[in-house]
Design an enzyme around this catalytic site. Structure first.
Site, PDB file in Angstrom:
ATOM      1  N   GLN A 138       2.326  -0.531  11.753  1.00  0.00           N
ATOM      2  CA  GLN A 138       2.860   0.611  12.879  1.00  0.00           C
ATOM      3  C   GLN A 138       3.502   2.253  12.135  1.00  0.00           C
ATOM      4  OE1 GLN A 138       3.246   1.618  16.541  1.00  0.00           O
ATOM      5  NE2 GLN A 138       3.224   3.430  15.424  1.00  0.00           N
ATOM      6  N   ASP A 226      12.198   7.048  17.313  1.00  0.00           N
ATOM      7  CA  ASP A 226      11.867   6.380  18.252  1.00  0.00           C
ATOM      8  C   ASP A 226      13.084   6.176  18.624  1.00  0.00           C
ATOM      9  OD1 ASP A 226      10.407   3.607  18.631  1.00  0.00           O
ATOM     10  OD2 ASP A 226      11.021   2.116  16.980  1.00  0.00           O
ATOM     11  N   CYS A 265       6.131   5.859  17.472  1.00  0.00           N
ATOM     12  CA  CYS A 265       5.269   4.694  17.673  1.00  0.00           C
ATOM     13  C   CYS A 265       5.021   4.374  19.418  1.00  0.00           C
ATOM     14  CB  CYS A 265       5.986   4.255  17.188  1.00  0.00           C
ATOM     15  SG  CYS A 265       7.505   2.850  17.478  1.00  0.00           S
TER      16      CYS A 265
END
Ligand code: CP
Length: 308
Positions: A138, A226, A265
């Site tokens: 990622q 995130d 992400c």
């Protein structure tokens, strides 16, 4: 020596820079359609990647599969629950058998020790497609997204907001490799892994932990968040309540560098860790970031298989 990619440190800063350059070149050389047309040099023709999934995935699954197609090879998906791994065959025996049949293995799993064991017994490269500890693939995509928007990595100011999870750990590892600053804004008790912080600081990176979200984002050129509760983590009301002050919203983004880009992400929990206004707004680079999983994965595969 077999090139495993369990962490960014397995490649190192110079190799990560080479991966980013290769990804930029390959991305520029491609037309968008048809998506599975192999690159002109088809460097992985005849190669097969086995992908083991013990957790859900959209981006990692599709980007690795399409990366192999574009590199001239192919991929096969092994849902752990439908393999003998899911019925108790050992990781070591699985590694030995797959090494006789495929050219590389990508695994998404929970316990990081499992991927280390797989790499120990595998005779082909093992790639970390996410563990509870880290998510290096990622971060290669994130770095690619940052670089293609014109930011240099050395000296960059990056802010991470919220839970100190596996993605945060790999971001901190990248700071040490590529010499940028990370400010982690999150509640006490939810800090990233101390080992990654120590390693990055020892490599010369500035890693700042703060419970003040404004301090974290002040002057940052990249703002990242995130999900507040990662896959397989217990979460709960207390956890979510602790994260609330770290929501990335327009007011918080306004305190970053005016050119700041927003990364996530994905998948996103809209109106939790990020507002719709930010993720759908002009500073958001999340769709480029998602696409860059494909382009960066190609570079990771090429490096692991000795073609880069
Ligand atoms: N960001 C990411 O790893 O996405 P997936 O969980 O969909 O693979």
């Amino acid at each position: 020596m077999t090139r495993h990619f369990l962490s960014l440190s397995d490649a190192g800063g110079d190799t990560i820079a080479a991966m980013l350059n290769d990804a930029i070149d390959r991305k520029a050389a491609r037309k968008d359609w048809p998506k599975a047309r192999p690159d002109a040099d088809a460097p992985l023709a005849g190669h097969v990647l086995a992908m083991i999934f013990e957790k859900n995935s959209t981006r990692t699954r599709v980007s690795f599969d399409m990366a192999m197609r574009q590199l001239g090879g192919s991929a096969l998906i092994m849902e752990a629950g439908s393999t003998q791994l899911g019925r108790g065959e050992t990781v070591a025996d699985t590694a030995r058998v797959l090494s006789r049949m495929v050219d590389a293995i990508m695994i998404r799993t929970d316990d990081h020790a499992k991927i280390e064991e797989l790499a120990h017994y595998a005779e082909v490269p093992v790639i970390n497609g996410l563990t509870d500890l880290s998510h290096p693939c990622q971060i290669v995509a994130d770095l690619l997204t940052v670089v293609e928007r014109g930011f240099a990595l050395p000296g960059l100011q990056v802010a991470w907001l919220g839970d100190g999870n596996n993605v945060a750990n790999s971001l901190i590892e990248a700071a040490g490799q590529m010499k940028f600053t990370v400010r982690i804004g999150g509640p006490a008790g939810y800090e990233p892994n101390a080992g990654f912080i120590e390693q990055a600081r020892a490599a010369g990176a500035e890693v700042i932990l703060t419970q003040d979200p404004a301090e974290a984002v002040k002057g940052a050129q990249v703002v990242v968040t995130d999900t507040w509760v990662s896959m397989g983590q217990p979460g709960g009301e207390k956890h979510v309540a602790a994260m609330q002050p770290y929501q990335v919203n327009a007011a918080l983004m306004a305190q970053a560098d005016p050119r700041a880009m927003f990364l996530h992400c994905l998948p996103a929990h809209r109106e939790e860790e990020v507002t719709n206004e930010v993720i759908d707004g002009p500073q958001s680079a999340v769709w480029d970031e998602a696409e860059n999983r494909l382009h960066s994965q190609k570079s990771v595969l090429l490096w692991a298989l000795g073609k880069l």
